[in-house]
Scaffold this motif. Sequence first.
Motif, mmCIF file in Angstrom:
data_model
loop_
_atom_site.group_PDB
_atom_site.id
_atom_site.type_symbol
_atom_site.label_atom_id
_atom_site.label_comp_id
_atom_site.label_asym_id
_atom_site.label_seq_id
_atom_site.Cartn_x
_atom_site.Cartn_y
_atom_site.Cartn_z
ATOM 1 N N LEU A 386 -4.722 -3.688 20.222
ATOM 2 C CA LEU A 386 -3.829 -3.581 21.395
ATOM 3 C C LEU A 386 -4.717 -2.668 22.006
ATOM 4 N N ASP A 387 -5.233 -1.557 21.594
ATOM 5 C CA ASP A 387 -6.025 -0.447 22.747
ATOM 6 C C ASP A 387 -7.276 -1.058 22.862
ATOM 7 N N TRP A 388 -7.770 -2.114 22.219
ATOM 8 C CA TRP A 388 -9.213 -2.602 22.587
ATOM 9 C C TRP A 388 -8.714 -3.562 23.781
ATOM 10 N N ALA A 389 -7.923 -4.595 23.522
ATOM 11 C CA ALA A 389 -7.516 -5.379 24.576
ATOM 12 C C ALA A 389 -7.130 -5.060 25.918
ATOM 13 N N CYS A 390 -6.430 -3.880 25.888
ATOM 14 C CA CYS A 390 -5.990 -3.088 27.200
ATOM 15 C C CYS A 390 -7.128 -2.169 27.725
ATOM 16 N N GLY A 391 -8.097 -1.976 26.987
ATOM 17 C CA GLY A 391 -9.154 -1.316 27.290
ATOM 18 C C GLY A 391 -10.471 -1.890 27.428
ATOM 19 N N PRO A 392 -11.428 -1.785 26.810
ATOM 20 C CA PRO A 392 -12.689 -2.577 26.976
ATOM 21 C C PRO A 392 -12.342 -4.168 27.116
ATOM 22 N N TYR A 423 -5.748 -11.485 27.234
ATOM 23 C CA TYR A 423 -7.195 -11.309 26.939
ATOM 24 C C TYR A 423 -7.565 -13.026 26.514
ATOM 25 N N TYR A 424 -6.642 -13.656 25.707
ATOM 26 C CA TYR A 424 -6.891 -15.059 25.556
ATOM 27 C C TYR A 424 -6.934 -15.924 26.655
ATOM 28 N N GLN A 425 -5.808 -15.917 27.588
ATOM 29 C CA GLN A 425 -6.092 -16.711 28.757
ATOM 30 C C GLN A 425 -7.156 -16.222 29.909
ATOM 31 N N LYS A 426 -7.450 -14.758 29.748
ATOM 32 C CA LYS A 426 -8.729 -14.675 30.726
ATOM 33 C C LYS A 426 -9.786 -15.078 30.139
#
Length: 517
Positions: A386-392, A423-426
């Motif tokens: 979660l931290d990675w997806a919302c961050g980098p 992230y997946y959709q992006k």
Amino acid sequence: MALPLFFTLLTITTIKLVVTTAVTAPQNSAAEPFVGVCIGTQVSNILSPADLVEFLKSQQITHIRLYEPDTNILSALNGSGIHVLLGIPNNQLLALGSSPATAAAWVSRHVLPFHPSTPISAIAVGDDVPFTFPSSLPLLLPALLSLHSSLSNLSIPISTPLSFSSIIDPFPPSQAFFNQSLVSGFILPLLRFLSSTSSPLMLNLYPYYVLTRARGVVPLDNALFRPLPPSREEVDPNTLLHYTNVLDAMLDAAYFSMRNLNFTNIPVLITETGWPSFGDRHQEPFASKDNADTYNSNMIKHVLDRSGTPLHPEITSSVYLYELFDEDLRPGPVSEQHWGLFYGNATPVYLLHVTGSGGLLANDTTDKTYCVAEEGADRKMLQAALDWACGPGKANCSEIQPGESCYDPNTVKAHASYAFDSYYQKEGKVAGSCYFQGVAMVTTTDPSHGKCFFPGSKVVVNVTQAAMNASQTSNAERSYRQWRRTRSAIDANALHAFPTAWLVTVVVFLTSIPHIW
């Protein structure tokens, strides 16, 4: 399913063109080819027969292979229009080959009550009997004859699936021939039977095993149906036919093997082919979701485009894809549990790229797939992801902030699901964008709830692509800054230490997930 080395390195200094005689096309060459699926049963929590049929219909699957009769499934298929290749296990050959009455009873029990309401398209007697159950080989032909006699009024083809191991020296295809130890006692009588009954030669063909045993001789792209430059195409020196993929070369090796025994009118039905999506990293390096997606997607297109083979461009064999579900209870190497298109709960293992195939296998790259947290995933791994997806990862996590529509339920799993899907959709739902070191999975069920609409839901997808492109970067940057403020507010004591703590978390996470990009 193991196969011998298929290709050998060819050093050709002189190519001699051999003028071949005219070849009669195999029967049923005008029949519309199809792609069916094999359904194994070593699956935990497998769908009920009724749910299975509804799932098959939703995926527009019209042909399935059952390895043994299941009266509940056959009953549930009644009136569905789904055709069944009905199998008979090897352990029943003794009874069926020894007694015509037993064969007649089998037909009365497993065929007559269902066909034609549940169309039985063919019957597969045993599976790779010469190599997996050789003690029953003398009984295989008697079983075929007895069953055919009992089916005489139904016009149902009957055959036996063979592995490619029954063909020797398969490349170049023009010099392939059947295993001589099997010819007089089994292959010749079998081909006579198939020719006289208008039944197909059933073969299990696995380019995956050709590749793994070829020690670098076979290019990966050749096994996966990827285009090759002319200099890398395999050429049969006797016919000058060019082979751009392994499956076609295997098929033509079968045609030449039959032709060498003077049989030119028998079609080939591929009763198994496929590619594993996971395996032991050291022993099975080619078993991956990307390769499985590429092989199966390209194979499906190849069949439905009626591409034929270099020897018989006018003939396209129908195929049963191995397999519908991951058989997680199956013993053997790691890859044995990972041949399925779907998990046992009917969510896709990966997304096929078969656009334009007429709706077959609806787990295509559509707007109806989502990336969510895996059931039972480790909480710490979920938090790191979660931290990675919302961050980098620059996922848009604004909707899971306090007071926003997707903040509740305020759990790591719920927030991670939203961030994963963002992230997946992006990333355009490309292979690997819903992995996160195994704590994420793709689902066809919309996870939206209440006023919380996930990025992949229809409500969000209806936003024009132009508006999405214009706002994507700024939204990601705003959500990243907001995410950082929210994370800092969670623990006031860690306010000044947050950037360092975050960096350590991300570095530890990234070093453990080599597949996330």
